[in-house]
Scaffold this motif. Structure first.
Motif, short mmCIF file in Angstrom:
data_model
loop_
_atom_site.label_atom_id
_atom_site.label_comp_id
_atom_site.label_asym_id
_atom_site.label_seq_id
_atom_site.Cartn_x
_atom_site.Cartn_y
_atom_site.Cartn_z
N ARG A 191 0.82 -1.21 0.00
CA ARG A 191 0.00 0.00 0.00
C ARG A 191 0.86 1.27 0.00
O ARG A 191 0.65 2.17 -0.81
N ALA A 192 1.82 1.37 0.92
CA ALA A 192 2.70 2.53 0.90
C ALA A 192 3.60 2.51 -0.33
O ALA A 192 3.99 3.57 -0.84
N GLY A 193 3.91 1.31 -0.82
CA GLY A 193 4.67 1.21 -2.06
C GLY A 193 3.92 1.86 -3.21
O GLY A 193 4.50 2.61 -4.00
N HIS A 194 2.63 1.58 -3.31
CA HIS A 194 1.82 2.19 -4.36
C HIS A 194 1.69 3.69 -4.15
O HIS A 194 1.66 4.47 -5.10
N LEU A 195 1.59 4.10 -2.87
CA LEU A 195 1.50 5.53 -2.59
C LEU A 195 2.76 6.25 -3.07
O LEU A 195 2.69 7.31 -3.70
N LEU A 196 3.92 5.66 -2.79
CA LEU A 196 5.17 6.27 -3.25
C LEU A 196 5.24 6.31 -4.78
O LEU A 196 5.69 7.30 -5.36
N ASN A 197 4.78 5.25 -5.43
CA ASN A 197 4.74 5.25 -6.90
C ASN A 197 4.03 6.49 -7.42
O ASN A 197 4.51 7.18 -8.33
N ASN A 198 2.86 6.77 -6.84
CA ASN A 198 2.05 7.89 -7.31
C ASN A 198 2.70 9.23 -6.98
O ASN A 198 2.66 10.16 -7.79
N LEU A 199 3.30 9.33 -5.80
CA LEU A 199 3.96 10.57 -5.44
C LEU A 199 5.14 10.86 -6.37
O LEU A 199 5.34 12.00 -6.81
N VAL A 200 5.92 9.83 -6.70
CA VAL A 200 7.04 10.00 -7.62
C VAL A 200 6.55 10.45 -8.99
O VAL A 200 7.07 11.41 -9.59
N LEU A 201 5.55 9.76 -9.51
CA LEU A 201 5.05 10.07 -10.85
C LEU A 201 4.42 11.46 -10.92
O LEU A 201 4.61 12.20 -11.89
N LYS A 202 3.66 11.83 -9.89
CA LYS A 202 2.99 13.12 -9.90
C LYS A 202 3.94 14.29 -9.57
O LYS A 202 3.66 15.43 -9.91
N ALA A 203 5.07 13.97 -8.94
CA ALA A 203 6.04 15.02 -8.62
C ALA A 203 7.11 15.17 -9.68
O ALA A 203 7.53 16.29 -10.00
#
Length: 434
Positions: free
Chosen positions: A206-218
């Motif tokens: 779950r936090a892995g997916h959250l980091l994925n999204n933060l990286v991509l959106k940032a």
């Protein structure tokens, strides 16, 4: 002849019990006198979700048909337990004929070891099957093995935020488009007594997916490549900024109390009961979402943007597929491929869409719009903003162990570790070259 038997020799060296398995006492090898060939399959399709049930039912249908195939199913729903069992089975030589994986870095060790069947000849021999796939087979193609394909996808996905329209309307809130709007919405939800977006971090992905999204959106997809080839370090200030964001959100209560003690199933339960207002999830959730108590009030938005330049960067793509183990038994391999075809063709994808009430699939077919849920339609509309997709960012890494490394380090943020400690834990593995 050398090409055919090399994988068997490699397996014998890697897993001594492989030679014993070739004697006919393990899955994938049957006496010539036996009518049916046993095809064993390992996957995560357990539980009662519509998507899992239809896969198991299809395997049972294959098993019952007069086709010379006996299907042996082993289903393990928990991802960590599944991979631990898969590694154990390979190490002991009790390998399945077919197993579920995600391609990319996660499957590369198997490819290098000669464990997997090159499916290219089978795809070339069946153009209809091959041509129905969307452009996600590339996750099982490797530059070191040009022209070869070592798996095919069973699922396609994107990740975003499902939200309760009724709660948002009651509080006069608009779905957040930016990370600043997201934090403002979460603060108002907390003040009104709602859990903003339970994470369910007991499931480490779950936090892995959250980091994925933060990286991509940032930082966009270029950052995914840069992390993978080490031109961007996991302890770079740009990355520590994102770990801090996760830590701060957790401390503020955005993910609910004791997020580390709840899994995603529990997070969904809170969402369905109206205790939380948002559910961060992938489109594998669509079948359950369409049939839950708040289905009529559910909406969907892309993950909020951090840098407007990367608003179209989404976590998504291949969400798992199937590879065939090279046992050296041509008959068993051919039968295994026959099973894989049945689970990955356009006809089966259309059946999945019907039971799931929609969804996104890795093959092309004409949808039955009468069987597509309202929430699936919302997801399709949201996808109009997408420009690029990346799956788990560690799938593009030169180190095949990074996925588990990063997920475990991120869990530390939920038990008191600092963003800097999280970064150091990841870099310890990076610097060791393990």
């Amino acid at each position: 002849m050398k090409r055919r038997f090399l994988p068997v020799l490699v397996l014998a060296l890697l897993f001594p019990s492989f030679l014993f398995a070739q004697g006919g006492k393990e899955a994938g090898s049957v006496p010539a006198s036996q009518k049916d060939v046993t095809v064993s399959i390992m996957s995560t399709w357990s539980g009662d979700s519509p998507g899992s049930v239809i896969f198991r039912n299809k395997l049972s249908e294959i098993d019952a048909a007069d086709n010379g195939i006996k299907v042996d199913q082993e289903m393990i729903g928990d991802e960590t337990s599944y991979y631990n069992k898969l590694r154990t089975r390979f190490a002991t030589g009790e390998f399945p004929n077919i197993f579920e994986d995600f391609g990319g870095a996660r499957s590369y060790d198997y490819v290098k070891s000669g464990v997997l069947v090159d499916l290219r000849p089978y795809l070339d021999a069946d153009p209809q099957w091959a041509n129905d796939f969307m452009n996600v087979i590339e996750d099982w193609e490797y530059s070191d093995y040009p022209g070869s394909v070592y798996g095919v996808p069973t699922a396609f996905y994107v990740v975003g935020i499902f939200y309760n329209k009724a709660i948002f309307a009651k509080l006069g809130l608009e779905p957040p488009k930016t990370i600043e709007e997201f934090t403002a919405v979460c603060d108002k939800l907390l003040a009104a007594g709602y859990i903003p977006m339970p994470l369910g971090e007991k499931d480490s992905y779950r936090a892995g997916h959250l980091l994925n999204n933060l990286v991509l959106k940032a930082y966009g997809s270029e950052a995914v490549t840069a992390l993978g080839n080490r031109t961007l370090a996991y302890d770079d200030p740009k990355m520590i900024r994102l770990y801090k964001m996760i830590s701060d959100f957790n401390k503020k209560g955005y993910f609910g109390p004791n997020a580390i003690n709840k899994d995603n199933s529990m997070a969904r339960t809170d969402f369905h009961a109206g205790k939380s207002a948002m559910q961060f999830d992938g489109t594998w959730y669509l079948g359950t979402a369409a049939k839950c108590a708040i289905a009529d009030d559910m909406g969907f938005i892309p993950f909020p943007t951090i840098d407007p330049a990367f608003a179209g960067s989404w976590q998504g793509g291949n969400n798992g597929g199937l590879s065939v183990v090279n046992t050296g038994d041509k008959q068993a391999i051919d039968k295994a491929v026959q099973v894989v075809k049945a689970l990955t063709n356009s006809e089966f994808a259309k059946a999945q869409q019907a039971v799931n009430g929609g969804g996104i699939y890795p093959v092309k077919f004409t949808s039955d719009t009468s069987k597509v849920s309202a929430i699936s339609i919302e997801v399709s509309k949201a996808l109009d903003t997408s420009k690029e997709f990346r799956t788990d960012i560690q799938n593009y890494d030169i180190n095949t162990k990074m996925l588990e490394t990063v997920r475990m380090a991120l869990q530390g943020l939920f038990v008191g570790k600092t963003p800097e400690q999280c970064a150091q834990e990841i870099m310890t593995v990076v610097n060791a070259g393990n």
